[in-house]
Structure formats: C-alpha cells, structure tokens
Design a protein around this motif. Sequence first.
Motif, PDB file in Angstrom:
ATOM      1  N   MET A  34       0.798  -1.168   0.023  1.00 16.93           N
ATOM      2  CA  MET A  34       0.034  -0.199   0.011  1.00 16.93           C
ATOM      3  C   MET A  34       0.728   1.273  -0.108  1.00 16.93           C
ATOM      4  SD  MET A  34      -3.018   1.257   2.771  1.00 16.93           S
ATOM      5  CE  MET A  34      -4.518   1.141   1.415  1.00 16.93           C
TER       6      MET A  34
ATOM      7  N   ALA B 236      -4.438   7.823   1.804  1.00 17.07           N
ATOM      8  CA  ALA B 236      -3.892   6.527   0.882  1.00 17.07           C
ATOM      9  C   ALA B 236      -3.894   6.865  -0.518  1.00 17.07           C
ATOM     10  CB  ALA B 236      -4.784   5.365   1.180  1.00 17.07           C
TER      11      ALA B 236
ATOM     12  N   ASP C 132      -5.591   5.775  -3.784  1.00 15.65           N
ATOM     13  CA  ASP C 132      -6.447   4.621  -4.250  1.00 15.65           C
ATOM     14  C   ASP C 132      -7.187   4.978  -5.512  1.00 15.65           C
ATOM     15  OD1 ASP C 132      -8.471   2.605  -3.920  1.00 15.65           O
ATOM     16  OD2 ASP C 132      -9.679   3.507  -2.716  1.00 15.65           O
ATOM     17  N   ARG C 133      -6.549   4.578  -6.402  1.00 15.35           N
ATOM     18  CA  ARG C 133      -7.173   4.821  -7.858  1.00 15.35           C
ATOM     19  C   ARG C 133      -7.556   6.153  -8.303  1.00 15.35           C
ATOM     20  NH1 ARG C 133     -11.637   0.206  -7.081  1.00 15.35           N
ATOM     21  NH2 ARG C 133     -11.426   1.445  -5.172  1.00 15.35           N
TER      22      ARG C 133
ATOM     23  N   ASP D 274       1.480   9.211  -6.210  1.00 16.98           N
ATOM     24  CA  ASP D 274       0.569   8.554  -7.300  1.00 16.98           C
ATOM     25  C   ASP D 274       1.207   8.924  -8.645  1.00 16.98           C
ATOM     26  OD1 ASP D 274      -1.361   7.417  -8.842  1.00 16.98           O
ATOM     27  OD2 ASP D 274      -3.127   8.557  -8.123  1.00 16.98           O
TER      28      ASP D 274
END
Length: 511
Positions: free
Chosen positions: A1, A16, A18-19, A359
């Motif tokens: 993660m 986080a 997350d897409r 990201d």
Amino acid sequence: MRVGIDFGTTHTVVAAVDRGNYPVLSFDGLDAWPSVIAAGAEGELRFGPDAVAVRNRPGWSVLRSFKRLLNEAGPQSTVRLAGRDHRLADLLTGFLAQLRIDLERRSNAGIAPGEPIEAAISVPANASSAQRLLTLDAFVGAGFQVAALLNEPSAASLEYAHRYRSTITAKREYVLIYDLGGGTFDASLLKMTGQANEVVISEGIQRLGGDDFDEAILNLVVTRSKLDGLDLAAREALREECAARKEAIGPQTRRFLADLTGVDGVDRPPFSCPVDDVYAVCAPLVERTMALLERVLHSPAPGGRDLAWSEVAGIYVVGGAGSFPLVSRMLRAAFGDKRVKRSPHPFAATAIGLAVFLDREAGFALSERFSRNFGVFREAQAGADVVFDPIVCKDVSLPADGRTPLVVKRNYRAAHNIGHFRFVECSRLVNGRPDGDVTPYDPVLFPFDPALHDRDDLGRQPVGRWKGGDGPDVEERYVIAPGGAVEVTLTTQPAGFRRTFRLERCASAHG
C-alpha cells in the motif's frame, strides 16, 4: 500500500493512494492519530490513542507536542518521563512503529498483516537537516518504506494542484501556501505550470502554531478566573479544555465557554467571555505569520524580477490551526476575500498532497529547493580571522526527480595536521554570517597528517600548521539527500585516505 503520512505536532494524519483518490484513513472512526506518548512508573510506554487513554491515570507521565523537540535534538538527545531518561530517537521510532501496527489493526486501510507500506513523509519547511535525518531514520526503523521526504507546504501545494488546478492561469501561475500547524508555521511560494509545481521560496517559524494559541487562551482564562496557583496537572487539564473549546469555535461563534469544574477542587461556574477577547490574545500570533507571509510574497520571482500581486492565484490556508476562524478573517482583511482559500480539509491537506506525490498516474511533478543555508566556518588570514563558507545556499534547486542527491565539492591544500570542521545551518545570512535560526552540528575532526590516521583521540592531539605549505591536497565532497540530510566525505591525496561523516546535531536533554 502507498500512503502519505503527515507526522504533526498534535495529530498524525495518513492518506492513501486509491485509484486516483486520496482518502484520509480513520483509526477506530477518528481521522487523526494523536501525537502523544505516555510512560508508566514501571517503564511501560504507550503511543497514540493508547497514550491518550491513560493520560489522566496516576503514575503516568505524558509527552505531547514532542515534534517540537526534534529540531534541537541530536541522535543521543534524551527526554525524562516518569523518572526515566528515554532517547528521543527511540521514542519517535516506537511511536511510528505503533502507528504502523494500528494501520493494520485499527484503521480502515485494509492492509494485510506484513504488507509493505510505501510512504511519502514530510517535515516543516524550515526543519534542520538534523530533524530531517531523525524523522527519516525513525520511519525506516518503524518498518515503513520511505519513498520521499517533502517539505510540508510543498506537499500541501500538491493537494491544491489536485483540487484547484483550474484556478491557475497563464497570468496567475503563483500560489502562496499558508501552513499553520500545531507547532510550526511555514509559508511557501510556488509557481504552477501545467503539471509542474516549482518551489520559489520557503520560510518558516520554528515555534508558532496551535499550541501557542492554546497557551494564549489558557493564560486568558487563568488570569480572569484568578487561577494563578494551579499545579502542573490542573493546568494541563485546563489546557486540554481550552484547546477543545478553541477547536469548537466557528465563524458564527459569539462567546467562548470553558468548563472549570474540578480544576482546583473548587466548585466554579464555567468561564465565559466574548469570542473577540479570545481573538484579541491570539491576534499577535497571526500577525507574526502575516509578516513572514509578506516577506515571502515580496521575494524576487524567477529571473530576479519582482513578483506582482496580480500574478498570484491566491493564498491557500492549510494545517490544523489554519481552521481557527481568526486566521481566515485576518488574511482576508489584508489580502481580499477572493484571494484567500482554505482547504476543505486543512488538517489533512499535507497528507493528501503526499499521497498525490506518490501517485504516478496523477502526473504531478514537484521541484523542491534547499530550505536552509548550510556551510562551515574556516580559518582565514593565517588564523587571524574566521569566515563562513556557505556550501549550499538557501533556495538552491534540488534535483527534480526527488531521488537524486545534490553533490558539492571543495578542494584545497591542508594548512594543519588536523581538520576541525564546524558545520552549521541557518535560516538566513547577514553580511555573510549565519543568522536567524542557527543549528550547529557535532564538530568533525579529520587527520590530514598520515601519522594520525589510526588515532581515535584527535580531540586530544595538539594542532599544528604544516611548514612550507607541504600539507596534503584535500577534497570535501558533500552529498545532500533529497530530504535535506547531509553527508561529507573527506579525502587526502596522494595518500587516498578517506572518511565519510553523517552530520548530526549535538546531543541535548529535554525535561
């Protein structure tokens, strides 16, 4: 993660990747993990929520806002808790190790046991290399895979870029980040072009944040309620009450109330005053941040030209203390309503920005700058004077990929048998000498004389000058990591003798 972790003075926030989304993780339903450590009389340590749970129990000592100690700390600095000395570095590592455990067991992250956690982490813009190094080492020691270490306002700028990129135009490419946290204040000016964020300048105040607002409000309550004789425990309990009531103040709040029940064993009515009285005692703190903001705003833009206010898209307010209504009120009065924008999640903006940085699909690039002046004192005029040699000056651009270190070299002929290097960092230079927040490092001793290569007691050896200028040639090679930590490698020729030193702060103790 992959996560962004904002280790804050009062709370630690995790977001986080997350897409294409960057949710703030919750712990047992709470969006922040308390930055608190507690020690019991038997030596037991508890961290985060577990420390908060025992904070009022007899026999437990509580350490709050310990992030504030890091900038003055060295690797051996100690803190006294419950009658015992603890290394601050060990406490920080233990704190972060518990955070990692709680990410698995108490958060909504959905992390499998033992799953690797790749993290981008942050430090205040004005943090010394010592604080950066201690923070980085603690995260690694706690089991995180650290992918990047960013300045907090720079990370927050990525949250702005993700959320408000449409406000940036060809005529208004600059954004001023106003980052007021629990313990520090940072201001950074960034130029945003397309997906690229370039840091122009960063400034900071080491000890100014929400904790100081709490202290000002506490003093107001103590003075007006005639509670000057409170013991330490009662004062701390009242501070918690004042902090909680401060957090509850909204733009429409008219009166400030504080519960005094049981503060000193006396049945007292609640404290009450107009909220403007609270604003009045806190206003000088906001004024200090605005003075620094003006200095950043009027710094030269790239190319040395003066930056026009018309080129600034706005002031972006982040940080937990940035949600205090007085902050936005004073900023809007000074800079205009339309140019001041507060993050929808001021306490989480840095963590979200760190997640955005991780990201790869988001495509944002960040060009950081060295946020302090780093250099060494050197002898001049055959020992008649001492000068400061700035190895890396403030606002020098760091490699854009966020991974490649900056390398600087110095070459000269040794004048002495032993090199005595006194390194310092500082927030500014005045007439070529360190000024402002000055951070001295442990002195480095290096044998230029081959006869001393095997000695480990250089501090007790007499220092002498080479006769006739026959000393060896010396190369100093400085490696500045993307996070700001500094290593120096010293080499003499023709012997080829070499040593590498990781620069560290002198050890100090905190009670």
